[in-house]
Design an enzyme around this catalytic site. Structure first.
Site, PDB file in Angstrom:
ATOM      1  N   ARG A 114       0.711  -1.351  -0.215  1.00 31.98           N
ATOM      2  CA  ARG A 114       0.107  -0.081   0.133  1.00 31.98           C
ATOM      3  C   ARG A 114       0.795   1.200   0.020  1.00 31.98           C
ATOM      4  O   ARG A 114       0.447   2.272  -0.750  1.00 31.98           O
ATOM      5  CB  ARG A 114      -0.953   0.226   1.193  1.00 31.98           C
ATOM      6  CG  ARG A 114      -1.606   1.423   1.459  1.00 31.98           C
ATOM      7  CD  ARG A 114      -2.785   1.314   2.245  1.00 31.98           C
ATOM      8  NE  ARG A 114      -2.848   0.525   3.246  1.00 31.98           N
ATOM      9  CZ  ARG A 114      -1.994   0.577   4.574  1.00 31.98           C
ATOM     10  NH1 ARG A 114      -1.355   1.778   4.862  1.00 31.98           N
ATOM     11  NH2 ARG A 114      -2.271  -0.172   5.398  1.00 31.98           N
TER      12      ARG A 114
ATOM     13  N   TYR B 219     -16.202  17.373 -14.584  1.00 27.95           N
ATOM     14  CA  TYR B 219     -16.758  15.974 -14.648  1.00 27.95           C
ATOM     15  C   TYR B 219     -18.029  15.861 -13.727  1.00 27.95           C
ATOM     16  O   TYR B 219     -17.825  16.238 -12.466  1.00 27.95           O
ATOM     17  CB  TYR B 219     -15.652  15.161 -14.556  1.00 27.95           C
ATOM     18  CG  TYR B 219     -16.031  13.894 -14.217  1.00 27.95           C
ATOM     19  CD1 TYR B 219     -16.360  13.139 -15.366  1.00 27.95           C
ATOM     20  CD2 TYR B 219     -15.795  12.925 -13.193  1.00 27.95           C
ATOM     21  CE1 TYR B 219     -16.620  11.858 -15.583  1.00 27.95           C
ATOM     22  CE2 TYR B 219     -16.091  11.815 -13.294  1.00 27.95           C
ATOM     23  CZ  TYR B 219     -16.508  10.978 -14.150  1.00 27.95           C
ATOM     24  OH  TYR B 219     -16.599   9.780 -14.253  1.00 27.95           O
TER      25      TYR B 219
ATOM     26  N   ASP C 109      -7.582  19.369 -13.743  1.00 27.61           N
ATOM     27  CA  ASP C 109      -7.993  17.956 -14.164  1.00 27.61           C
ATOM     28  C   ASP C 109      -7.792  18.050 -15.697  1.00 27.61           C
ATOM     29  O   ASP C 109      -8.500  18.407 -16.612  1.00 27.61           O
ATOM     30  CB  ASP C 109      -9.456  17.645 -13.917  1.00 27.61           C
ATOM     31  CG  ASP C 109      -9.781  16.208 -14.448  1.00 27.61           C
ATOM     32  OD1 ASP C 109      -9.060  15.632 -15.223  1.00 27.61           O
ATOM     33  OD2 ASP C 109     -10.864  15.589 -13.838  1.00 27.61           O
TER      34      ASP C 109
ATOM     35  N   LYS D 237      -8.581   7.175 -19.132  1.00 29.35           N
ATOM     36  CA  LYS D 237      -8.986   7.643 -20.175  1.00 29.35           C
ATOM     37  C   LYS D 237      -7.947   7.419 -21.409  1.00 29.35           C
ATOM     38  O   LYS D 237      -7.327   6.489 -21.581  1.00 29.35           O
ATOM     39  CB  LYS D 237      -9.446   9.014 -20.279  1.00 29.35           C
ATOM     40  CG  LYS D 237     -10.629   9.134 -18.856  1.00 29.35           C
ATOM     41  CD  LYS D 237     -12.059   8.294 -19.195  1.00 29.35           C
ATOM     42  CE  LYS D 237     -12.688   8.158 -17.871  1.00 29.35           C
ATOM     43  NZ  LYS D 237     -13.167   9.478 -17.164  1.00 29.35           N
TER      44      LYS D 237
HETATM   45  C1  LIG Z   1     -13.528  10.044 -15.822  1.00 29.40           C
HETATM   46  C2  LIG Z   1     -13.289  11.120 -15.484  1.00 29.40           C
HETATM   47  C3  LIG Z   1     -13.026  11.334 -14.023  1.00 29.40           C
HETATM   48  C4  LIG Z   1     -12.888  10.294 -12.947  1.00 29.40           C
HETATM   49  O1  LIG Z   1     -11.979   9.298 -13.275  1.00 29.40           O
HETATM   50  P1  LIG Z   1     -12.285   7.740 -12.876  1.00 29.40           P
HETATM   51  O2  LIG Z   1     -11.053   7.210 -13.353  1.00 29.40           O
HETATM   52  O3  LIG Z   1     -13.610   7.421 -13.736  1.00 29.40           O
HETATM   53  O4  LIG Z   1     -12.554   7.626 -11.646  1.00 29.40           O
HETATM   54  C5  LIG Z   1     -12.404  12.680 -13.714  1.00 29.40           C
HETATM   55  N1  LIG Z   1     -12.399  13.686 -14.403  1.00 29.40           N
HETATM   56  C6  LIG Z   1     -12.790  13.344 -15.704  1.00 29.40           C
HETATM   57  C7  LIG Z   1     -12.570  14.748 -16.664  1.00 29.40           C
HETATM   58  C8  LIG Z   1     -13.272  12.241 -16.126  1.00 29.40           C
HETATM   59  O5  LIG Z   1     -13.323  12.183 -17.554  1.00 29.40           O
END
Ligand SMILES: *Cc1c(COP(=O)(O)O)cnc(C)c1O
Length: 381
Positions: free
Chosen positions: A50, A102, A174, A199
């Site tokens: 961890r 998001y 982000d 993504k």
């Molecule tokens: C998918 C996404 C998240 C969240 O991420 P996860 O891996 O699904 O927890 C946060 N911000 C954006 C812009 C996203 O597209």
């Protein structure tokens, strides 16, 4: 050494050396929960998985290099990364967030963290005057995404960082939609970059993950403590898959972007389409800012078809190559209706999405095949 290397080289090599034990070229999947100690406290840098795992260390170092950051931390998901970063904010403090964040981030802020005394406001950050006006004496963090989801708004990161500095606030970006290949927020003045590595970074729709990258050494120490304390860490197999995906990130982002540009132009000319949102179109309201801060314009497009929600539903159910699915950023093209799908959790809130809005995650297939697929779906025959 890595400082002078170009992005494409870093994507393949940063944080990774041939395995010292065997010479394996690819970083092994260290599938272990614990590490033997030669004496009490006498170990090779790892005690318990961890706290740290070598496959994760390689991924953290690689992502930090790609974002031009000195420190990286990886998490079990993008949401786990965001939640951990928000643990830097204390009850009674205020976070100013973009109004187009998001949906999962909005849900975390409004329906979870607000219960613990954190305060949030949401403003249109394409309007920088509105940002400055919304800052309060207890504001500690500006939270932003660009391009935004699903409206593909572009926010001027250098200008936002300037506002942050003037008010002694930190700025978190982000960077999931752009990826570090297209945009590097830290070089534009941001303090933290967050990713859903699920993504574009992973890129193959086969792993969930998240990351925080920063040059702030003190914040990094606290975040590393939080990462270990809270424990939302990714497993070594997930880190391996993400590292594997990153090696082709530059090539994929090039193709995502050129395909999306052609598709956006096709849609803009189509009589069945009312409006196209894509930062690479010269009539996008923030095309100039996008051009200044992004290398290319990315693979995400939103559009409004002529017609009602039933028309939009028919279109997304009629494509054959574009798969009807949530998520984005993989090699395969996806289509979805945000209102009842990815953005269902923000229905009735200020983030509510037009029910006819269609979102595309343009993959790296042959663009003529993709355009033919959209053509037949829009023609309704
Ligand atoms: C998918 C996404 C998240 C969240 O991420 P996860 O891996 O699904 O927890 C946060 N911000 C954006 C812009 C996203 O597209």
């Amino acid at each position: 050494m890595t400082d002078q290397l170009h992005f494409e080289t870093l994507a393949i090599h940063a944080g990774q050396q041939p395995d010292p034990a065997t010479g394996a070229v690819m970083t092994p999947i260290y599938q272990t929960s614990t590490f033997v100690q030669d004496g009490v406290g006498d170990h090779k840098g790892y005690e318990y998985a961890r706290t740290g795992n070598p496959t994760r260390t390689a991924l953290e170092a690689c992502l930090a290099a790609l974002e031009g950051a000195s420190h990286g931390l990886c998490f079990a998901s993008g949401m786990a990364a965001i939640d951990t970063l928000l643990k830097l904010i204390k009850p009674g403090q205020h976070v100013l967030a973009a109004d187009d964040v998001y949906g999962g981030t909005y849900r975390l802020f409004v329906r979870v963290l607000s219960d613990y005394g954190l305060q949030f406001d949401f403003v249109d950050m394409a309007d920088l005057k509105a940002v400055a006006a919304a800052i309060k004496p207890n504001t500690r963090l500006i939270w932003v995404e660009t391009p935004t989801n699903p409206h593909l708004k572009i926010i001027d990161l250098a200008a936002l960082a300037e506002i942050g500095r003037a008010h002694n606030l930190q700025v978190a970006v982000d960077n999931t939609f752009a990826s570090p290949y297209l945009q590097q927020p830290i070089s534009l003045g941001a303090d933290f970059v967050i990713h859903s590595t699920t993504k574009y970074i992973g890129g193959h729709s086969d792993v969930i993950g998240g990351a925080i990258l920063t040059n702030d050494a003190a914040a990094y120490e606290r975040l590393k403590f939080l990462q270990n304390t809270i424990g939302a860490v990714p497993g070594p197999m997930d880190c391996f898959l993400t590292l594997r995906g990153i090696k082709t990130l530059p090539l994929r982002m090039e193709r995502h972007s050129t395909n999306a540009q052609k598709i956006a132009e096709f849609l803009a000319d189509h009589p069945g389409v009312k409006k196209v949102m894509y930062p690479g179109l010269s009539d996008h309201p923030n095309h100039a800012v996008a051009k200044k801060q992004m290398r290319l314009f990315g693979g995400m497009i939103s559009f409004l078809p002529v017609g009602d929600a039933a028309t939009a539903k028919r279109i997304v159910e009629r494509t054959k190559i574009f798969a009807l699915a949530e998520s984005l950023g993989g090699v395969e093209s996806l289509i979805e209706l945000p209102a009842p799908m990815t953005h269902a959790s923000v229905a009735g809130s200020l983030l509510e999405v037009d029910p006819t809005l269609i979102r595309l995650s343009v993959g790296i297939e042959n663009v003529d095949d993709l355009i033919a697929d959209l053509q037949q779906a829009l023609s309704g025959k």
